[in-house]
Structure formats: structure tokens, C-alpha cells
Design a protein around this motif. Sequence first.
Motif, PDB file in Angstrom:
ATOM      1  N   ASP A 266       0.823  -1.212   0.000  1.00 47.92           N
ATOM      2  CA  ASP A 266       0.000   0.000   0.000  1.00 47.92           C
ATOM      3  C   ASP A 266       0.855   1.260   0.000  1.00 47.92           C
ATOM      4  N   HIS A 267       1.980   1.157   0.690  1.00 46.73           N
ATOM      5  CA  HIS A 267       2.883   2.275   0.822  1.00 46.73           C
ATOM      6  C   HIS A 267       3.416   2.703  -0.540  1.00 46.73           C
TER       7      HIS A 267
ATOM      8  N   TRP B 129       0.656   4.074  -2.736  1.00 50.70           N
ATOM      9  CA  TRP B 129       0.388   5.480  -2.383  1.00 50.70           C
ATOM     10  C   TRP B 129       1.446   6.392  -2.991  1.00 50.70           C
TER      11      TRP B 129
ATOM     12  N   GLU C 183       1.035   6.784  -6.729  1.00 50.15           N
ATOM     13  CA  GLU C 183      -0.160   7.541  -7.098  1.00 50.15           C
ATOM     14  C   GLU C 183      -0.021   9.031  -6.770  1.00 50.15           C
ATOM     15  N   ASN C 184       0.678   9.341  -5.701  1.00 50.08           N
ATOM     16  CA  ASN C 184       0.658  10.714  -5.193  1.00 50.08           C
ATOM     17  C   ASN C 184       1.963  11.482  -5.306  1.00 50.08           C
ATOM     18  N   CYS C 185       3.060  10.810  -5.555  1.00 52.24           N
ATOM     19  CA  CYS C 185       4.355  11.483  -5.386  1.00 52.24           C
ATOM     20  C   CYS C 185       5.307  11.358  -6.563  1.00 52.24           C
ATOM     21  N   VAL C 186       4.897  10.779  -7.666  1.00 50.67           N
ATOM     22  CA  VAL C 186       5.849  10.570  -8.758  1.00 50.67           C
ATOM     23  C   VAL C 186       5.574  11.569  -9.874  1.00 50.67           C
ATOM     24  N   PRO C 187       6.562  12.384 -10.216  1.00 50.11           N
ATOM     25  CA  PRO C 187       6.327  13.459 -11.181  1.00 50.11           C
ATOM     26  C   PRO C 187       6.067  12.954 -12.601  1.00 50.11           C
TER      27      PRO C 187
ATOM     28  N   GLU D 165       6.796   9.529 -15.352  1.00 48.53           N
ATOM     29  CA  GLU D 165       5.801   8.786 -16.119  1.00 48.53           C
ATOM     30  C   GLU D 165       6.225   8.741 -17.584  1.00 48.53           C
TER      31      GLU D 165
ATOM     32  N   CYS E 279       7.533  16.011  -6.737  1.00 48.44           N
ATOM     33  CA  CYS E 279       6.492  15.344  -5.948  1.00 48.44           C
ATOM     34  C   CYS E 279       5.080  15.481  -6.496  1.00 48.44           C
ATOM     35  N   VAL E 280       4.902  16.065  -7.657  1.00 43.79           N
ATOM     36  CA  VAL E 280       3.532  16.272  -8.137  1.00 43.79           C
ATOM     37  C   VAL E 280       3.219  15.280  -9.250  1.00 43.79           C
ATOM     38  N   PRO E 281       2.172  14.468  -9.058  1.00 42.80           N
ATOM     39  CA  PRO E 281       1.911  13.394 -10.018  1.00 42.80           C
ATOM     40  C   PRO E 281       1.444  13.901 -11.380  1.00 42.80           C
TER      41      PRO E 281
ATOM     42  N   LEU F  23      -2.105   6.961   4.234  1.00 39.17           N
ATOM     43  CA  LEU F  23      -2.369   6.503   2.865  1.00 39.17           C
ATOM     44  C   LEU F  23      -3.375   7.398   2.164  1.00 39.17           C
TER      45      LEU F  23
END
Lengths: 555, 555
Positions: A334-335, A338, A341-345, A349, B343-345, B404
Motif C-alpha cells: 500500500d505504501h 500510495w 499515485e501521489n508522489c511521482v512526477p 511517467e 512530488c507532483v503526479p 495513505l
Amino acid sequence: MKYAIGVDFGTESGRALLVEVDSGREVATAVYLYSNGVIDEKLPESGTPLEPDWALQDPEDYIRVFQNAVPQVLELSGVVAADVIGVSIDFTACTMLPVKADGTPLCTLPEWRTNPHTWVKLWKHHAAQPEADRINDNARLMHQAWLGRYGGKISSEWFFSKVLQILNDAPEVYAAADRMIEAADWVVWQLTGVETRNACTAGYKAIWSKREGFPPKEYFASLHPQLANVIEEKMTTDVRPVGQKAGGLCDRAAAWTGLKPGTAVAIANVDAHVAVPAATVTEPGRMVMIMGTSICHMVLGTEEHLIPGMCGYVEDGIIPGYFGYEAGQSCVGDHFGWFVENCVPAEYEREANQRGIDIHTLLEDKAAQLKPGESGLLALDWWNGNRSILVDVDLTGLLLGTTLATKPEEVYRALIEATAFGTRVIVESFQQNGVPIYELVACGGLPEKNRLLMQIYADVTGCPIKVSTSKQTPALGSAMFGAVAAGKAAGGYDSIYDAAQKMARLKDEVFLPNPAHKVVYDQLYGEYIRLHDYFGRGANDVMKRLKRIKAEART
Amino acid sequence: MKYAIGVDFGTESGRALLVEVDSGREVATAVYLYSNGVIDEKLPESGTPLEPDWALQDPEDYIRVFQNAVPQVLELSGVVAADVIGVSIDFTACTMLPVKADGTPLCTLPEWRTNPHTWVKLWKHHAAQPEADRINDNARLMHQAWLGRYGGKISSEWFFSKVLQILNDAPEVYAAADRMIEAADWVVWQLTGVETRNACTAGYKAIWSKREGFPPKEYFASLHPQLANVIEEKMTTDVRPVGQKAGGLCDRAAAWTGLKPGTAVAIANVDAHVAVPAATVTEPGRMVMIMGTSICHMVLGTEEHLIPGMCGYVEDGIIPGYFGYEAGQSCVGDHFGWFVENCVPAEYEREANQRGIDIHTLLEDKAAQLKPGESGLLALDWWNGNRSILVDVDLTGLLLGTTLATKPEEVYRALIEATAFGTRVIVESFQQNGVPIYELVACGGLPEKNRLLMQIYADVTGCPIKVSTSKQTPALGSAMFGAVAAGKAAGGYDSIYDAAQKMARLKDEVFLPNPAHKVVYDQLYGEYIRLHDYFGRGANDVMKRLKRIKAEART
């Protein structure tokens, strides 16, 4: 050739696995994704909103697993129903629901459908913390000896925390329910038409023991007057050991699945525990880690030991003849989910797309190029609270050491390392309290997906790690128990030891600790422990105070 | 109509601003982006790699600002050179370089070009911490009274830390240099052909005071035998107050800029300090915050006070007749830039693109919908160390309270709040030590960009915040000092007070503290302080130990 089917009920989906009984060869598998998934924002249909920390499921999703995944494995394998000698299931736990005397879930009745308390409370429903606090406080005040079996703390995730929450918040639901039951047992009831209660969930999640039974009436009365007779009024007291046969497949379930009526069905089991023999472990000293969204750690012991902060131990709870010790980490896969989903620029991608790999693989690739300690980061892996050894859902995550040069892959690696430190805390807690561990055996989804993670766990704990051959160990374990329920006479086995000898195996590759990495990780682990104790043992309860401020801000 | 030009040398670029002297009206502005920017990985041309924590610049970039941005504002405005009565510059500080006796930077000479120590050391060059430690240790051992003026600690960013690093690591560069000089003074030298040394950088960054001069020879000798005569050998001792005229524009600089030879050039100044009168502040009680990549806080006092952890105070250092107190936060705009970059997806990038806004605006928009305390997050704003009041570059960032369910905008808001708490620490430190503050006046890039941030600063500090009308306060302040250098007789002013009356103004809008928000932020600030003191004052030096482990891992 004879076959057994194991059905593994996970958090997001149910999986059926058809296995050759002689060899353990996995012939066919199929997954049914729950149509209502994890219900944590609003109820299906009515849209009734849920409070924070709630997590529900729809029991009809479980039936749909039988209707979809089981016929599919029969079709995929070409195996005829007559050659399937046994079926067994395993489940997340404690996942429970209120039902009528005939097994009908309250939430399926129109008059109850909009009341969230009638739905299945999933293991990760975390809204019963006040109830857990009361359960623990009263147990201490009344000197309840059983508290020691659970590391001194009952979790908000467990059975009576959830039952008491229903009674406190929705007494009408409590009154209308004839049974409060584990979803695992409810599912076996649906398969066989017979209500049973398995010793594994009763022991690990519902304060039952083979020698002492359930807590006394006066203790339950202290929690709530109406709870005094909960055992007699709302539960069956016929607790049955794992490995037994629950009954034969009823006609209705045979129609769902395409299996023969009367096919042997085993007593229900828990996903983590059923994986232990499937990972070849039927003796002490080798800790099994089921690594997925969370980690369950299981180890067998020959003696009874009280170990602070563990999830519990149950005699004969995993493998007959041993004390089965369980610990857990509530936030692992889950970590990383998360984080992705929330922290990868966006730039990452794009790079992943260009390279034709997924984002987890890209992050693993970049993180693998870092040396231990090189990021300067340290995290506490408490994004979903801490299960073992602090047993505190109100703890939250921490990341320390960030600079303007900190990169996403450094944070990602720090999160992996934090979960590895969390595992080491558990391993050392067992070792220091008389339960030896010299080897780790991993199974679940993560070991397949992330080699870096496995190496870091070996480096951090200093233990060699072996990996189960099966990619679906719980389902395999269930199939093994299905073969045991059928018995040797029907082409199965008479014991889980025999089944493990023939049906379970490990990969050849072993993750060995890198001694140079271990030296650095020993230093980082020292820092982790210091933060762990400072924030986790009361020196600074800032995480709890922030949660309180957060709750106030939201009202 | 008469005009003055202010040139503001920032971290990434130099900006020229042409201003009407009578009204302060900003007629034209132009920016030159340094072609070599911040040099922190490898030297231009040679590619010589730099160690971590290094930050250099190319002095020829400064000349290019005169060659590009000044002609541009003349052209844009249509103002003729004869109507420009004064020029003044302000600079980041301490930003310094070694030069020959004729002002030639060592790094422009072929034989020195590949030696990193010959290049300009930018203010945020953080590699001289061992030297700063020695400077502080010896000052304490030798009971140097001046240490108290700087809050008890000299920063690794300051002049003698950087000089000593050159002497320690590259004695040949130290020997070859005839002058160690602030870039600000070097630029004025290039404009006028005359070497001067301004009191502002000498006072704030180079341990000089009007009453006591520089530290004594024996103190410098204790740092390094060859440093004993650093003042006489490597620096001019002719320290000149700000507001004076340095000289007239030399022919070469007139050719660069298109201005008339002989145009009045003011003594150099510092970007932050020059902004104070440009933000209308020429009296005590109103703290100016220059908010950009970092924040400089400046306040005037009538009395001399020793305040722990401040950057320093200099008599007549900002406005003649007052003690100018300075504090600072080393990571503010940089913080949000780091967050957006790392840090911004991708999903947020897509949403911003769809809505036709930039990612900062999207984050501000989402974060503005949150209530104080609602995220449950708390951060320590030490991604770039802590300047005031701990003066410790080895501190690092911390984020606490993650779950989470934590969303990027919650982290973003927590980072803003952390920088606001950092400002409150500074405000309270001044107030508690006899320097009253009742209002904040903001200028710099951030107040224009982020209204949420301004409101949070008001809510957290409890002070009303006014904002300078000018979008380029330092450049305006420099133009004001240019007008003062020219003097009233030439159409300018005889004092900075007079210039501020006519040329500086504030916006009508005031950010007033929201009392309900203040109540919540008081609680969060209490938690911030507890973590600030625990990690920042030696109870747990984990951040420093992690930095050490990181340094070892990288070698």
C-alpha cells in the motif's frame, strides 16, 4: 489424477486456484475483482457517506467469486468436476459481518441496506479505535490474563472492537443480527449450508483459546451491558480446528461453481496462516512473510512465550502441534502504491512510457542504483499506523532527511527501507523473547514484483530470504487444506504435513545479506529505533495530537 | 524628468529597473538570465566536477547584465542617457570571489580556469561548514565579543568561512589572489574603476562593525597562520556606508550600458537590505520580509540587543541612525519549486493543462480548500538547513503525519505552513529580545504569486501583512539609492528617507489574521516548536548523523 481448489479472498479480489493433488502443480487460476471493491467513501446504490477510517465490503462480491472464478478454472484446466476432491477457502481477517439466523447478511435486506453498520467491516476498517481502547483498558483493570497472548493490546481491526462499535453506534443493527460472524466462516456456511467457526480467526482475532475459551461474561458486561451474552447470543461456540472438513458442497453452491454436490469443503482459514505450509514451513525457526498490501509474519514455536506487541499466538492455530505466532505490518505494498499515485512526477511517467516499463519498475531501477545510506533519508513506515510491535493505529508516517536535492527514487527507497526496519523490529522482538528465527520465507505479490525490496530486507534483517515458488501461496495453501479435507482415502492427504511435503516448494534462488550493506543498515536501524521509540512510546505523542486536531478541523 | 537605474543581482538572473525619480514610477525593466546560472555540478568548459553542497557563479555573467539589461531598459523606456542621474546595484550576499589587484577575477585567467576555488562562491555555497565550525569554536575559546552580534554563530555562507575554505583547500588560489571581495563590491569596481567596500556586506557577512572594525590579527592567526594579515593583504579597509556615492561611471562601463560616463554610482548594497526602504520601512516595528527562493527578514531597532540565532545586526547597516537587524530562512520558494519538480503526479499536470493554469496555481487552488489542521501533517522547513534561529546547515527536512490518504496538496500546504512557522520563530525571537514587531511588510516574488501563502503567514504569525506595490523591490531600492548617490542638486535626493517618502509605496490590500485559523495554528505551532527543539537543539542529532552516513556512502 485428482485436484483440489483453493479460493483466496483478498482485499480487492478473490482468486481461485486449481491444483494437482499429487504434485502441487498449479493447473489454472482465475481472479474475480470485487465489483464494489473496498467501500471507503460511500455505500453503493444509496451513496450514504462514510466517516474517515471506514472500510467496508459487499458480501455478494464473495459469492460472485464462486460464480465466476471457480467455473473459470474448471474451464481453463479442462478438469472435470468429478476429479475435484476438495475445496477450501482463506480470507482476510478480521473481516466480519452481521447476519440473520439463516445466514442472510443484514446489508442485503432492503430495510438495512443504507445503514453502513450492516455491511462487511473489512480488516482495514479503522474506525473502532475508541472501542479497542475500552477493550484494552477494561482488560487491564480486570486483570484479564488473555491480554498477554496478544502482546498486551487488542487491535481496532479485531472482532470485538468491530462488534462493540456496531453495538455502540447502531444498537438496532446489533439487535437485529442473529450472528456476528467472520466473513471466512460465512463463506464456508454459504458453500456447505452448515455454520462453523474456525479456530484460526477465533484464536487470532476473537480472543478465543483452546484451553480457556472466550473471555468471561462479566468482562463483556463491563464493555457494554448488552454485550454480556454476546458469545451465546451472537456466535456459535463450536470452534473447529483448521484442517478439518466443514461439510460437503451444498446444491446451491454446486450450481454456482460447477463442482459436484458433496465435494469436501474445509473449515475456513486465514489468508496469511494458510500460506505457511504452502511456503514449506511446518517447523520452528523459519518465519513466513506474506508480503502484499501489508505483511503478515508467522513463525512456529514449541513453547508458549508472551511477546510484547505481537498480533497473537494460537496453539494449533497454524500447524497442529505448535504455537503459531503472528505479527504484522499494516502498510507495505500500500505504501508504494500510495507513493506512485501521489508522489511521482510527470517526467518519470514519461520516462517509464518511453522505456516501455511501468512506474514501479522505473523507480526500482533508479532506487537500485543508490547505495544504502546514500540518500540521507529515514522514514517511519506508519502511513497506516503500526501493527507490530506498537499496536497503534493512531501513529502516522514520518520522512526525515529531505533536502532540495532529494529525488523521488530516494524517497521510494527510504520507504522500502522503513518497511524493512519494521520487519527487523518484529524479527528481533521474537528472537529476544524466546522464539528463534534464522531464515525468512517470503510469499505474496511483492517478492515477485520487486527484487530490490527483497535484497533490502535481507540486508536489513541479516537473514537469508527464500521465496515460495507459488505466485499465489494462500490459494495453494487453501488447495492443500482442501486435499486434507478430502482425506487420503479420496485421493488427498490425511495431514497438512503430508500435503506440504508433496505440494509446496521454494525457488532455488536465495537472497543473501550483503555484509557491507548490513553495516550501514545497522547504523540506520539504530536511528530508526530511536525515532520509533520517541514517537511510538509516548515521549512525543505529536502524531496523536495532530490526528485529534485533524478530526476537529473536519467537523 | 530625471531617472535612476537600479540593478538587482539575484541567484539566477540580473534585473535592471529604470525608475522616475520624482514619483518612483517604474518605467521599464529587463532581465538577463545568467548564461552559466548556478554552477553546482561541474565547471563550464572544463567540466571539472564539483563536490556536493557547492554553488558557484561566473563573474562574466554579471558584466553581461550591464551589457544586456541596462541598454534594454533605455530602449524600452525611450529615456535618454543624459536623464539618468544615478545607478546603484544590489547583490546576493555573501557572494564572493578572488581577484587580482586590477580587479581581474582569477577564474577568467586561463591558468586558473579549471580550479573551482577561483570561481565566484555563491551565497548558497554550503561546503565551508568545517571552516565555519572552526571560526565559531575559536571565537568562543578566545571570547570574541563580536560573536554575540551574530546570534552566537557565523554561517558557512559568510565571507571568512569561504575565504578560509579557499586557504585550506587551495592555498595556491589564496596566494594568487590580491583581493578577496564581495561580488557586490567587485561589480561597483567594474562600473567605476574604483575599489570600494560597502558597510552592509562588511557588517552582516564579514564580521566588521563601525565601532570595532574587524576581528584582531591573533584571532585570524588562530584559524590559519597565513590568515593573520588577511585584512591588510587581501581586503580594502576603506569601508563605506550605504547611501554614499562610490564614483562616476567609467568609460568602459558607459560603453557596456549606454549610460553617460560620470553618471553617479552608489556604494554597493545587498538585495535584501536595499528592499527595506523600497518597502516604505524607515522606522522600527515593521519587519520587512523579502520572499523569494529564501526569506530575509529585516527590522530596525533603536537599541542594541543580542538575539540568539539571528544573522546579525549592523549599526547604520540598513537605514542610517538605526540598528539594522537581519534574520533569514534558507528554503521558501525553493521549497515549493522542489515540491513541484519532484512530488507532483502526472495526473495533476494533466489537470493543470486542462484548466489552462500552471501547477503552482493548481496546487494553491487545491490547498486553499483545506482548513488549518485538516491534513494532519506537520513539517520542519529545513530542506536547505536552518538559518535563523538555529544557524545550522546540517539540519534537514522532516514531514510527519502522512497516511495513505495524504494528497499532494496537503503536503504542499504543510510545506507552506512550515515556512510560516519558521517565520513565527524569528518574529517571536525578536519580540522576546527587545525588538518590537507589530506589522509585516512583504516584497519579492512570492507575495505576487501565492495569496494563500500570504494569508497563512498572517494566520500563523498573528500579524497583519502589507505588500509592497513594486514587483521588484530590491531593484527599486537600488534605484532609490542611485537617486541618493546623485544628490538633490542633480535632481535626486539627499537622503534615503526623502527618497522613500517619494519613491516607495504599499498596496491597499492588507492580509489580516483570521482569528479562528490562528487558534488552530497556535496548536500546530506548539508541535512545530517541540520538534524544532528536539531535532534542532541536540536532543536527537539524527539529521547530522544521516548526513555523515550519506557522505560516507558517497565516497
